[in-house]
Each structure stands twice: as structure tokens, then as C-alpha cells.
Design an enzyme around this catalytic site. Structure first.
Site, PDB file in Angstrom:
ATOM      1  N   SER A 128      17.497 104.879  60.176  1.00  0.00           N
ATOM      2  CA  SER A 128      17.709 105.229  58.768  1.00  0.00           C
ATOM      3  C   SER A 128      18.831 104.413  58.145  1.00  0.00           C
ATOM      4  O   SER A 128      19.830 104.097  58.803  1.00  0.00           O
ATOM      5  CB  SER A 128      18.074 106.714  58.697  1.00  0.00           C
ATOM      6  OG  SER A 128      18.658 107.020  57.458  1.00  0.00           O
ATOM      7  N   GLU A 130      20.877 105.637  56.321  1.00  0.00           N
ATOM      8  CA  GLU A 130      22.026 106.545  56.365  1.00  0.00           C
ATOM      9  C   GLU A 130      23.035 106.079  57.430  1.00  0.00           C
ATOM     10  O   GLU A 130      24.212 106.414  57.363  1.00  0.00           O
ATOM     11  CB  GLU A 130      21.512 107.961  56.655  1.00  0.00           C
ATOM     12  CG  GLU A 130      22.528 109.076  56.548  1.00  0.00           C
ATOM     13  CD  GLU A 130      22.998 109.406  55.144  1.00  0.00           C
ATOM     14  OE1 GLU A 130      22.357 108.977  54.152  1.00  0.00           O
ATOM     15  OE2 GLU A 130      24.030 110.082  55.023  1.00  0.00           O
ATOM     16  N   TYR A 152      23.868 113.812  60.551  1.00  0.00           N
ATOM     17  CA  TYR A 152      22.535 113.198  60.569  1.00  0.00           C
ATOM     18  C   TYR A 152      22.660 111.689  60.832  1.00  0.00           C
ATOM     19  O   TYR A 152      21.958 111.132  61.683  1.00  0.00           O
ATOM     20  CB  TYR A 152      21.827 113.458  59.229  1.00  0.00           C
ATOM     21  CG  TYR A 152      20.565 112.650  59.063  1.00  0.00           C
ATOM     22  CD1 TYR A 152      19.358 113.091  59.590  1.00  0.00           C
ATOM     23  CD2 TYR A 152      20.584 111.422  58.395  1.00  0.00           C
ATOM     24  CE1 TYR A 152      18.204 112.334  59.467  1.00  0.00           C
ATOM     25  CE2 TYR A 152      19.435 110.654  58.266  1.00  0.00           C
ATOM     26  CZ  TYR A 152      18.259 111.118  58.797  1.00  0.00           C
ATOM     27  OH  TYR A 152      17.112 110.367  58.676  1.00  0.00           O
TER      28      TYR A 152
HETATM   29  O1  G4F Z   1      17.548 112.910  48.478  1.00  0.00           O
HETATM   30  P1  G4F Z   1      18.716 113.043  49.347  1.00  0.00           P
HETATM   31  O2  G4F Z   1      18.953 114.373  49.949  1.00  0.00           O
HETATM   32  O3  G4F Z   1      18.574 111.898  50.434  1.00  0.00           O
HETATM   33  P2  G4F Z   1      19.618 111.166  51.406  1.00  0.00           P
HETATM   34  O4  G4F Z   1      20.783 112.010  51.703  1.00  0.00           O
HETATM   35  O5  G4F Z   1      19.897 109.817  50.835  1.00  0.00           O
HETATM   36  O6  G4F Z   1      18.770 111.023  52.743  1.00  0.00           O
HETATM   37  C1  G4F Z   1      17.422 110.594  52.737  1.00  0.00           C
HETATM   38  O7  G4F Z   1      17.358 109.214  52.940  1.00  0.00           O
HETATM   39  C2  G4F Z   1      17.811 108.767  54.226  1.00  0.00           C
HETATM   40  C3  G4F Z   1      17.671 107.242  54.243  1.00  0.00           C
HETATM   41  O8  G4F Z   1      18.868 106.679  53.789  1.00  0.00           O
HETATM   42  C4  G4F Z   1      16.989 109.425  55.306  1.00  0.00           C
HETATM   43  F1  G4F Z   1      17.369 108.991  56.522  1.00  0.00           F
HETATM   44  C5  G4F Z   1      17.155 110.934  55.198  1.00  0.00           C
HETATM   45  O9  G4F Z   1      16.372 111.590  56.181  1.00  0.00           O
HETATM   46  C6  G4F Z   1      16.683 111.360  53.823  1.00  0.00           C
HETATM   47  O10 G4F Z   1      15.302 111.074  53.734  1.00  0.00           O
HETATM   48  O11 G4F Z   1      20.053 112.657  48.543  1.00  0.00           O
HETATM   49  C7  G4F Z   1      20.162 111.449  47.839  1.00  0.00           C
HETATM   50  C8  G4F Z   1      21.447 111.457  47.021  1.00  0.00           C
HETATM   51  C9  G4F Z   1      22.699 111.870  47.811  1.00  0.00           C
HETATM   52  O12 G4F Z   1      23.734 110.984  47.508  1.00  0.00           O
HETATM   53  C10 G4F Z   1      23.053 113.256  47.284  1.00  0.00           C
HETATM   54  O13 G4F Z   1      24.424 113.581  47.327  1.00  0.00           O
HETATM   55  O14 G4F Z   1      21.329 112.417  45.976  1.00  0.00           O
HETATM   56  C11 G4F Z   1      22.544 113.135  45.864  1.00  0.00           C
HETATM   57  N1  G4F Z   1      22.283 114.438  45.239  1.00  0.00           N
HETATM   58  C12 G4F Z   1      22.817 114.859  44.082  1.00  0.00           C
HETATM   59  N2  G4F Z   1      22.396 116.110  43.807  1.00  0.00           N
HETATM   60  C13 G4F Z   1      21.513 115.411  45.733  1.00  0.00           C
HETATM   61  C14 G4F Z   1      21.573 116.476  44.831  1.00  0.00           C
HETATM   62  N3  G4F Z   1      20.739 115.473  46.850  1.00  0.00           N
HETATM   63  C15 G4F Z   1      20.036 116.615  47.066  1.00  0.00           C
HETATM   64  N4  G4F Z   1      19.237 116.678  48.163  1.00  0.00           N
HETATM   65  N5  G4F Z   1      20.085 117.689  46.215  1.00  0.00           N
HETATM   66  C16 G4F Z   1      20.845 117.666  45.079  1.00  0.00           C
HETATM   67  O15 G4F Z   1      20.872 118.638  44.319  1.00  0.00           O
END
Ligand code: G4F
Length: 329
Positions: A128, A130, A152
Site C-alpha cells: 500500500s 500508506e 495499518y
Molecule cells: O479514504 P480513507 O479512509 O483512505 P486512506 O486512509 O488513504 O487509506 C486507503 O488507501 C490506502 C492506500 O494508500 C490503503 F492502503 C488503505 O487500505 C485504504 O484503502 O482516507 C483518505 C483521507 C485521509 O487522509 C483521512 O484523514 O481522507 C481523510 N478523511 C477526512 N475525513 C477521512 C474523513 N477519511 C475517512 N475515512 N472518513 C472521514 O470522515
């Protein structure tokens, strides 16, 4: 003879696209799911319900070596795609123990079971972006050092090196796909893109009034999951195993995703989006941008769907889904 593919996480977003892709290529497709999923198909297996009669599922858990060992022994696959994981970054802070257990031991179990039962099997690990975390350079490529920012991310770094070690120590054809964020209408609702497009659809249909978000300044390289599974397969069709970055080469902030999604539905996001500090993470990955030159040059892979198309696809799909759900009987 038909090739046999074994997929962990077959009921997830990527697993479902990959299973469809491999069926079209003429593979026999096998996967593992938790026993409870087989008892409640509508709830747990909605992404693969339409292909259930074409694939073979075994009940097994990434937390049990015996179940993985036995299943790989029965299937004796030609290709193994290890996609299963606790993949929600935010949750990994709340339950480090389960995340590290499922993701590190789970990867070890699959690698070991393949080595013992099917040593000629080609192995793919879903690493990933990440892992880059607090990025050391931009854009990130296969040589960029890791600095994970979440349990993670740490678990994926461990899986990455475990995969490399099986390649070097046991001559396993083992590849790491360093996939940047990839989304689709099948994305889980906990991830930010789907949370946004689902909220946009609900607000558009007057089923909701508000969307609560955390850090809107974070930037991600978002691609379409349907494109990324092809890169996974291509890695296993090469003569030598290797590691590849899979990305679009574009980065956008969460705010841009919000703006674009609301705009597309004819809504003003500022009227509906509320910042909730509780949704901020203890440590954030601020910027991800992938350089996929190696995948392009060696695999002949490139992304088909870019940011704009992805946002539209997901908003359209959520609006259609909710319209169907709300249709009077
Ligand atoms: O959609 P996210 O939860 O994805 P994240 O953390 O980037 O991880 C995903 O991508 C990775 C690849 O780099 C994978 F390995 C992993 O399994 C997954 O698929 O969050 C994306 C961004 C973050 O910066 C988070 O802080 O969105 C920001 N965010 C802001 N508000 C939020 C929210 N994320 C989530 N989930 N929910 C919110 O309300």
C-alpha cells in the site's frame, strides 16, 4: 488445463473486480471468506453475489494458519492474490492488535501455506502507498523509503518485506503491488470517497442534510479499482517477480473530491459539510502521489479512469442505488 487462481479478500472491492477479471480470462477462481459470510450472502457477499455460481468459496480465516494451510493445500493454485486485510486505516488506531494480527500474521500464513503446498504458485501481495506515510519525496516510486504513520501502514511494511524475503530466501515468485488509493462504486462506506458520494446522493434525494468529515486538506492519488486489478494480474504474468507502484500520477485533496462530487450533483458543498475534529487521525498521511513509470514501462499498464471520471462514476452509482431503494413497492 484452466489456471487456478486463489484470492484472499475475494468479497472485498478489489477481490470482486479481480474475480470478474480472472473469470473472463478463463481461470478457475477460488477464494476464502469467513463462515458467517456464507450464512448471510446478501449482507457479506453483495459484491460477488452475481458470480457466486462461477467461483468456489471456502470458509477460512486469516487468523488461522490451519485453515489457510488446508485451503491452499486443497486448491493448489497457480496464482495467489493476497488481498485480504483489515484495510481501514482509522480503525487500525482503535484496534492495533487485530490489525497487526490479521495483516502481519495473515500475510505470513498465506506465504507459508503457498511455499509448503504450491511452491510454483505465483504470489501477489497487496502492499500500500500508506507505507510511504510521512513522505520522503514526491512523487513516490519503488525506491522511495517508507515512513508509515499508522498501525495499518506498519503492518503493510511488514507484509512487503515478508513477501520480498520469501522471494529471496525460498525462490517464490512473489510480487508486491504498491497500490495507491483505489475506489469504485463497490468501495466500503467507511472510506472517505464513498462516504462523500453516498452523502451527496442522500442529500440530493433529500434523505440527509449533512456530511461530517475530518481532515479535508489530505491529498491522495485516487484511481479506479477496476483498473488496478489488471496491474495485479500483469505482475504475475512476467518472467521475473518484482515490486511495482500502481497509481494515476495525479493528486487531489479531500476538499477537491467534495467540491467535485457536490458540484456534479448540482449542490453547494459549503451548505452541507461540517468539520468534525473527532474524525482527525492521531497521525496523518498528508500527501500521496504515485509515479507509475515502472508499471507503465515493464507491464504496459496505465490507468483508464482518472479523478473526474471516478467522482462522476461513484456519484451516479450512489444516486441510482438510492433511487432504487426508495422506489415505492
Ligand atoms: O479514504 P480513507 O479512509 O483512505 P486512506 O486512509 O488513504 O487509506 C486507503 O488507501 C490506502 C492506500 O494508500 C490503503 F492502503 C488503505 O487500505 C485504504 O484503502 O482516507 C483518505 C483521507 C485521509 O487522509 C483521512 O484523514 O481522507 C481523510 N478523511 C477526512 N475525513 C477521512 C474523513 N477519511 C475517512 N475515512 N472518513 C472521514 O470522515
Amino acid at each position: 488445463m484452466k489456471k487456478r487462481a486463489f484470492i484472499t479478500g475475494i468479497d472485498g472491492q478489489d477481490g470482486s473486480y479481480l474475480a470478474e477479471f480472472l473469470l473472463k480470462k478463463g481461470y478457475e477462481v477460488y477464494g476464502i471468506v469467513r463462515r458467517i459470510a456464507l450464512e448471510d450472502i446478501d449482507h457479506h457477499l453483495w459484491r460477488i453475489k452475481h458470480i457466486l455460481n462461477k467461483i468456489t468459496l471456502y470458509p477460512a480465516s486469516l487468523e488461522s494458519y490451519a485453515s489457510i494451510f488446508n485451503t491452499v493445500g486443497k486448491v493448489r493454485p497457480d496464482e495467489c492474490y493476497h488481498l485480504g486485510a483489515q484495510s481501514f486505516v482509522s480503525y487500525s488506531f482503535e484496534d492495533e492488535f487485530s490489525t497487526l494480527n490479521a495483516n502481519i500474521n495473515g500475510t505470513h500464513f498465506v506465504l507459508s501455506a503457498v511455499k509448503e503446498n504450491a511452491p510454483k504458485c505465483k504470489f501477489y501481495f497487496a502492499a500500500s502507498s500508506e507505507m510511504f506515510g510521512k513522505v520522503k519525496e514526491t512523487p513516490q516510486n519503488e525506491d522511495t523509503p517508507f515512513h508509515p504513520r499508522s498501525p495499518y501502514g506498519v503492518s503493510k511494511v511488514a507484509g512487503f518485506y515478508m513477501t520480498q524475503n520469501y522471494r529471496e530466501a525460498y525462490n517464490l515468485f512473489a510480487c508486491n503491488g504498491v497500490c495507491f488509493n483505489h475506489e469504485s462504486p463497490r468501495r466500503g462506506f467507511e472510506f472517505v470517497t464513498r462516504k462523500i458520494t453516498n452523502a451527496v446522493a442522500k442529500i440530493k434525494l433529500k434523505l440527509d442534510k449533512e456530511l461530517r468529515l475530518g481532515n479535508m486538506d489530505a491529498k491522495r492519488d485516487w484511481g479506479f479499482a477496476g483498473d488496478y486489478v489488471k496491474a495485479m494480474w500483469l505482475m504475475l504474468q512476467q518472467d521475473v517477480p518484482d515490486d511495482y507502484v500502481v497509481a494515476t500520477g495525479e493528486t487531489h485533496s479531500v476538499r477537491e473530491f467534495v467540491e467535485r462530487a457536490f458540484d456534479y450533483a448540482g449542490l453547494d458543498w459549503k451548505k452541507y459539510v461540517v468539520i468534525d475534529k473527532k474524525l482527525y487521525r492521531p497521525a496523518e498521511v498528508n500527501l500521496l502521489l504515485g509515479d507509475f513509470s515502472k508499471a507503465k514501462n515493464k507491464l504496459g499498464w496505465k490507468p483508464g479512469v482518472k479523478f473526474e471520471g471516478l467522482v462522476k462514476m461513484m456519484v451516479d452509482s450512489d444516486i441510482q442505488r438510492l433511487k432504487k431503494l426508495c422506489r415505492p413497492l
